[in-house]
Design a protein around this motif. Sequence first.
Motif, PDB file in Angstrom:
ATOM      1  N   ASN A  71      24.395 -24.429  63.524  1.00 52.31           N
ATOM      2  CA  ASN A  71      25.768 -24.705  63.096  1.00 52.31           C
ATOM      3  C   ASN A  71      26.827 -24.019  63.951  1.00 52.31           C
ATOM      4  O   ASN A  71      27.829 -24.652  64.327  1.00 52.31           O
ATOM      5  N   PHE A 117      29.036 -33.883  66.873  1.00 46.72           N
ATOM      6  CA  PHE A 117      29.061 -32.801  65.888  1.00 46.72           C
ATOM      7  C   PHE A 117      28.505 -33.185  64.518  1.00 46.72           C
ATOM      8  O   PHE A 117      27.587 -32.534  64.006  1.00 46.72           O
ATOM      9  N   LEU A 146      32.839 -27.922  68.994  1.00 50.06           N
ATOM     10  CA  LEU A 146      33.954 -28.677  68.409  1.00 50.06           C
ATOM     11  C   LEU A 146      35.280 -27.986  68.715  1.00 50.06           C
ATOM     12  O   LEU A 146      36.259 -28.637  69.064  1.00 50.06           O
ATOM     13  N   ARG A 164      24.558 -33.894  63.421  1.00 50.93           N
ATOM     14  CA  ARG A 164      23.728 -32.712  63.703  1.00 50.93           C
ATOM     15  C   ARG A 164      24.125 -31.543  62.807  1.00 50.93           C
ATOM     16  O   ARG A 164      23.270 -30.837  62.266  1.00 50.93           O
ATOM     17  N   TRP A 165      25.432 -31.315  62.653  1.00 55.96           N
ATOM     18  CA  TRP A 165      25.910 -30.217  61.812  1.00 55.96           C
ATOM     19  C   TRP A 165      25.440 -30.421  60.377  1.00 55.96           C
ATOM     20  O   TRP A 165      24.970 -29.476  59.729  1.00 55.96           O
ATOM     21  N   LEU A 213      27.490 -25.660  67.313  1.00 56.07           N
ATOM     22  CA  LEU A 213      28.219 -26.921  67.113  1.00 56.07           C
ATOM     23  C   LEU A 213      29.679 -26.652  66.772  1.00 56.07           C
ATOM     24  O   LEU A 213      30.579 -27.360  67.253  1.00 56.07           O
ATOM     25  N   ASN A 214      29.933 -25.636  65.948  1.00 54.27           N
ATOM     26  CA  ASN A 214      31.313 -25.256  65.636  1.00 54.27           C
ATOM     27  C   ASN A 214      32.058 -24.866  66.910  1.00 54.27           C
ATOM     28  O   ASN A 214      33.220 -25.257  67.110  1.00 54.27           O
TER      29      ASN A 214
END
Length: 152
Positions: free
Chosen positions: A103, A125, A110, A128-129, A106-107
Motif C-alpha cells: 500500500n 493504483f 500516486l 492493486r491498492w 502505491l500511495n
Amino acid sequence: MASLLLALAAFTTGLYAGFLVCFLIGIMPGLKPLPDDQFAAAMRSFNEKVPGPAFLVLFLGVIVFPVAALVVPVDGRTSAEGGLVAGALACAVLSHLVTVSGNIPLNSALAASEGGDDSAARRAFESRWNTFHRIRTVLSTGAFALLVAAAV
C-alpha cells in the motif's frame, strides 16, 4: 499488568481493524464512482492526513502491545492463550508487511503522479491498492479475533 497489556492489545488492534474495515466497506466504494481526478485527489489527501499521531499509535500498538502481553509473565496462562496472542501478533506483522511493501509504495506513486494523467495514475493504483487493502484488513481483523479469544 498482563491483563492490561492484553486489553490494550485487543483495543488497539480492534480500532485499527475497524479503521481498515471502514475503508473497505465505506470509503473505497464511496470513491469508486468519482471521476479520476476527484478519486486521485481524495486518495492523495487521505494518504497525507492518515499517518498522523493517532494513526501511528494504533499502527505501532498492534505490534507493541501483543509483544508486551507475550513477554510479561502470567501465572495460569495456558499455552493455548499464549498461542492465540502469538497468532494475533503474526497476523499483525503480516498486515504491516503488506502495508509497507504494497500500500505505501502505491500511495507514494500516486502522490508522485500529481499534476500528471490522473486516469493512468488511478489505473495503476486502485485495483492493486484495494487487493493489498483487503489482505491487510483480513489479517488485522483476524488478529483482533485471536486477541479477543485469548482474553476470554
